[in-house]
Scaffold this motif. Structure first.
Motif, PDB file in Angstrom:
ATOM      1  N   GLY A 174      19.075  66.868 -14.106  1.00  0.00           N
ATOM      2  CA  GLY A 174      17.944  67.329 -13.846  1.00  0.00           C
ATOM      3  C   GLY A 174      16.935  66.095 -13.400  1.00  0.00           C
ATOM      4  N   LYS A 175      15.768  67.186 -13.597  1.00  0.00           N
ATOM      5  CA  LYS A 175      14.888  65.847 -13.383  1.00  0.00           C
ATOM      6  C   LYS A 175      14.628  65.090 -14.510  1.00  0.00           C
ATOM      7  CE  LYS A 175      11.893  68.650 -10.517  1.00  0.00           C
ATOM      8  NZ  LYS A 175      10.520  69.484  -9.847  1.00  0.00           N
ATOM      9  N   ASN A 176      14.876  65.280 -15.658  1.00  0.00           N
ATOM     10  CA  ASN A 176      14.708  64.546 -17.108  1.00  0.00           C
ATOM     11  C   ASN A 176      15.488  63.924 -16.813  1.00  0.00           C
ATOM     12  OD1 ASN A 176      16.248  66.011 -17.537  1.00  0.00           O
ATOM     13  ND2 ASN A 176      15.385  67.009 -19.368  1.00  0.00           N
ATOM     14  N   GLY A 177      16.861  63.699 -16.813  1.00  0.00           N
ATOM     15  CA  GLY A 177      18.275  62.807 -16.227  1.00  0.00           C
ATOM     16  C   GLY A 177      19.302  63.170 -17.294  1.00  0.00           C
ATOM     17  N   LYS A 178      19.147  64.512 -17.789  1.00  0.00           N
ATOM     18  CA  LYS A 178      19.739  65.003 -18.440  1.00  0.00           C
ATOM     19  C   LYS A 178      21.306  66.231 -17.628  1.00  0.00           C
ATOM     20  CE  LYS A 178      17.133  65.065 -23.177  1.00  0.00           C
ATOM     21  NZ  LYS A 178      17.048  65.371 -24.004  1.00  0.00           N
ATOM     22  N   ILE A 179      21.592  65.970 -18.420  1.00  0.00           N
ATOM     23  CA  ILE A 179      22.827  66.978 -17.552  1.00  0.00           C
ATOM     24  C   ILE A 179      22.551  68.562 -17.803  1.00  0.00           C
ATOM     25  CG2 ILE A 179      25.129  68.035 -17.607  1.00  0.00           C
ATOM     26  CD1 ILE A 179      26.535  65.402 -18.627  1.00  0.00           C
ATOM     27  N   LYS A 180      22.449  68.633 -16.397  1.00  0.00           N
ATOM     28  CA  LYS A 180      21.941  70.626 -16.212  1.00  0.00           C
ATOM     29  C   LYS A 180      23.029  71.274 -16.041  1.00  0.00           C
ATOM     30  CE  LYS A 180      18.028  73.090 -14.138  1.00  0.00           C
ATOM     31  NZ  LYS A 180      17.439  73.304 -12.828  1.00  0.00           N
ATOM     32  N   ALA A 181      23.751  70.801 -15.375  1.00  0.00           N
ATOM     33  CA  ALA A 181      25.176  71.562 -14.960  1.00  0.00           C
ATOM     34  C   ALA A 181      26.590  71.157 -14.922  1.00  0.00           C
ATOM     35  CB  ALA A 181      24.838  72.944 -14.046  1.00  0.00           C
ATOM     36  N   VAL A 182      27.713  71.399 -15.042  1.00  0.00           N
ATOM     37  CA  VAL A 182      29.000  71.581 -14.609  1.00  0.00           C
ATOM     38  C   VAL A 182      29.756  71.633 -13.477  1.00  0.00           C
ATOM     39  CG1 VAL A 182      30.659  70.359 -15.453  1.00  0.00           C
ATOM     40  CG2 VAL A 182      28.830  70.252 -16.828  1.00  0.00           C
ATOM     41  N   ILE A 183      30.240  71.259 -12.579  1.00  0.00           N
ATOM     42  CA  ILE A 183      31.700  72.041 -11.531  1.00  0.00           C
ATOM     43  C   ILE A 183      32.356  71.260 -12.459  1.00  0.00           C
ATOM     44  CG2 ILE A 183      31.980  72.079  -9.051  1.00  0.00           C
ATOM     45  CD1 ILE A 183      29.259  71.227  -8.665  1.00  0.00           C
ATOM     46  N   VAL A 184      33.181  72.628 -12.358  1.00  0.00           N
ATOM     47  CA  VAL A 184      34.756  72.347 -12.648  1.00  0.00           C
ATOM     48  C   VAL A 184      35.984  72.097 -12.222  1.00  0.00           C
ATOM     49  CG1 VAL A 184      36.791  72.441 -14.844  1.00  0.00           C
ATOM     50  CG2 VAL A 184      34.046  72.817 -14.991  1.00  0.00           C
ATOM     51  N   PRO A 185      36.526  71.866 -11.070  1.00  0.00           N
ATOM     52  CA  PRO A 185      38.048  72.065 -10.513  1.00  0.00           C
ATOM     53  C   PRO A 185      38.250  73.615 -11.423  1.00  0.00           C
ATOM     54  CG  PRO A 185      37.705  69.785 -10.852  1.00  0.00           C
ATOM     55  CD  PRO A 185      37.194  70.402 -12.222  1.00  0.00           C
ATOM     56  N   ILE A 186      39.015  74.845 -10.050  1.00  0.00           N
ATOM     57  CA  ILE A 186      39.718  75.588 -10.308  1.00  0.00           C
ATOM     58  C   ILE A 186      40.862  75.253 -11.414  1.00  0.00           C
ATOM     59  CG2 ILE A 186      41.093  76.177  -7.990  1.00  0.00           C
ATOM     60  CD1 ILE A 186      38.777  78.695 -10.209  1.00  0.00           C
ATOM     61  N   ASP A 187      41.353  74.854 -10.837  1.00  0.00           N
ATOM     62  CA  ASP A 187      43.028  74.285 -11.801  1.00  0.00           C
ATOM     63  C   ASP A 187      42.425  73.779 -13.185  1.00  0.00           C
ATOM     64  OD1 ASP A 187      41.957  72.019 -10.915  1.00  0.00           O
ATOM     65  OD2 ASP A 187      44.328  71.528 -10.644  1.00  0.00           O
ATOM     66  N   LEU A 188      41.475  73.421 -13.675  1.00  0.00           N
ATOM     67  CA  LEU A 188      41.159  73.095 -14.859  1.00  0.00           C
ATOM     68  C   LEU A 188      40.658  74.677 -15.507  1.00  0.00           C
ATOM     69  CD1 LEU A 188      41.080  70.820 -16.902  1.00  0.00           C
ATOM     70  CD2 LEU A 188      38.404  70.055 -16.207  1.00  0.00           C
ATOM     71  N   TRP A 189      39.960  75.376 -13.962  1.00  0.00           N
ATOM     72  CA  TRP A 189      38.678  76.368 -15.142  1.00  0.00           C
ATOM     73  C   TRP A 189      40.808  76.954 -15.791  1.00  0.00           C
ATOM     74  CZ3 TRP A 189      35.596  78.142 -17.422  1.00  0.00           C
ATOM     75  CH2 TRP A 189      34.687  79.368 -17.732  1.00  0.00           C
ATOM     76  N   GLU A 190      40.697  77.506 -15.197  1.00  0.00           N
ATOM     77  CA  GLU A 190      42.369  78.157 -15.648  1.00  0.00           C
ATOM     78  C   GLU A 190      42.845  78.038 -16.880  1.00  0.00           C
ATOM     79  OE1 GLU A 190      42.736  81.226 -14.381  1.00  0.00           O
ATOM     80  OE2 GLU A 190      41.575  80.749 -12.765  1.00  0.00           O
ATOM     81  N   LYS A 191      43.112  76.436 -17.088  1.00  0.00           N
ATOM     82  CA  LYS A 191      43.560  75.974 -18.194  1.00  0.00           C
ATOM     83  C   LYS A 191      42.556  76.551 -19.182  1.00  0.00           C
ATOM     84  CE  LYS A 191      46.434  72.509 -16.066  1.00  0.00           C
ATOM     85  NZ  LYS A 191      46.583  70.960 -16.246  1.00  0.00           N
ATOM     86  N   ILE A 192      41.464  75.846 -18.807  1.00  0.00           N
ATOM     87  CA  ILE A 192      40.531  76.621 -19.980  1.00  0.00           C
ATOM     88  C   ILE A 192      40.266  77.638 -20.835  1.00  0.00           C
ATOM     89  CG2 ILE A 192      37.641  76.110 -20.476  1.00  0.00           C
ATOM     90  CD1 ILE A 192      38.045  73.486 -18.999  1.00  0.00           C
ATOM     91  N   LYS A 193      39.396  78.370 -19.638  1.00  0.00           N
ATOM     92  CA  LYS A 193      39.634  79.855 -19.997  1.00  0.00           C
ATOM     93  C   LYS A 193      41.332  80.437 -20.513  1.00  0.00           C
ATOM     94  CE  LYS A 193      40.336  82.304 -15.989  1.00  0.00           C
ATOM     95  NZ  LYS A 193      40.203  84.004 -14.801  1.00  0.00           N
ATOM     96  N   ALA A 194      42.554  80.068 -20.068  1.00  0.00           N
ATOM     97  CA  ALA A 194      43.697  80.561 -20.632  1.00  0.00           C
ATOM     98  C   ALA A 194      43.029  80.347 -22.441  1.00  0.00           C
ATOM     99  CB  ALA A 194      44.599  80.530 -20.451  1.00  0.00           C
ATOM    100  N   LYS A 195      42.780  79.486 -22.337  1.00  0.00           N
ATOM    101  CA  LYS A 195      42.379  79.624 -24.069  1.00  0.00           C
ATOM    102  C   LYS A 195      41.335  80.009 -25.699  1.00  0.00           C
ATOM    103  CE  LYS A 195      44.787  74.261 -24.063  1.00  0.00           C
ATOM    104  NZ  LYS A 195      44.569  73.667 -23.617  1.00  0.00           N
ATOM    105  N   PHE A 196      40.722  80.850 -24.356  1.00  0.00           N
ATOM    106  CA  PHE A 196      39.476  81.370 -24.520  1.00  0.00           C
ATOM    107  C   PHE A 196      40.202  82.090 -25.540  1.00  0.00           C
ATOM    108  CE2 PHE A 196      37.091  81.337 -20.556  1.00  0.00           C
ATOM    109  CZ  PHE A 196      35.662  79.926 -20.979  1.00  0.00           C
ATOM    110  N   PHE A 197      39.452  82.096 -26.707  1.00  0.00           N
ATOM    111  CA  PHE A 197      39.030  83.389 -27.969  1.00  0.00           C
ATOM    112  C   PHE A 197      39.267  84.757 -27.399  1.00  0.00           C
ATOM    113  CE2 PHE A 197      37.110  85.757 -31.879  1.00  0.00           C
ATOM    114  CZ  PHE A 197      38.422  85.349 -32.499  1.00  0.00           C
ATOM    115  N   ASP A 198      40.593  85.518 -27.844  1.00  0.00           N
ATOM    116  CA  ASP A 198      40.530  86.683 -27.878  1.00  0.00           C
ATOM    117  C   ASP A 198      40.174  88.105 -29.311  1.00  0.00           C
ATOM    118  OD1 ASP A 198      40.185  89.594 -26.832  1.00  0.00           O
ATOM    119  OD2 ASP A 198      42.525  89.362 -26.239  1.00  0.00           O
TER     120      ASP A 198
END
Length: 63
Positions: free
Chosen positions: A9-33
């Motif tokens: 963002g304008k203040n220099g802090k991280i505002k968002a993250v773009i994660v590759p889909i293959d990494l996202w699929e690995k992360i999503k598989a570990k979500f709490f159900d």
């Protein structure tokens, strides 16, 4: 594997993250159900939203 991209963002802090889909699929598989941890209620037809509202009402007081 692609790199993770950070959007700042304008203040220099991280505002968002773009994660590759293959990494996202690995992360999503570990979500709490929560349905995996319902214990004794697993096979019962319980309206948890209603039960939680009723429990909440027990604690709300006009003091």
């Amino acid at each position: 594997m692609e790199e993770i991209e950070y959007i700042y963002g304008k203040n220099g802090k991280i505002k968002a993250v773009i994660v590759p889909i293959d990494l996202w699929e690995k992360i999503k598989a570990k979500f709490f159900d929560p349905s995996e941890f319902r214990g004794i209620y697993k096979d019962l037809k319980v309206d948890f939203e209603r039960e939680l509202r009723e429990l909440r009402e027990e604690w709300e007081r006009d003091i």
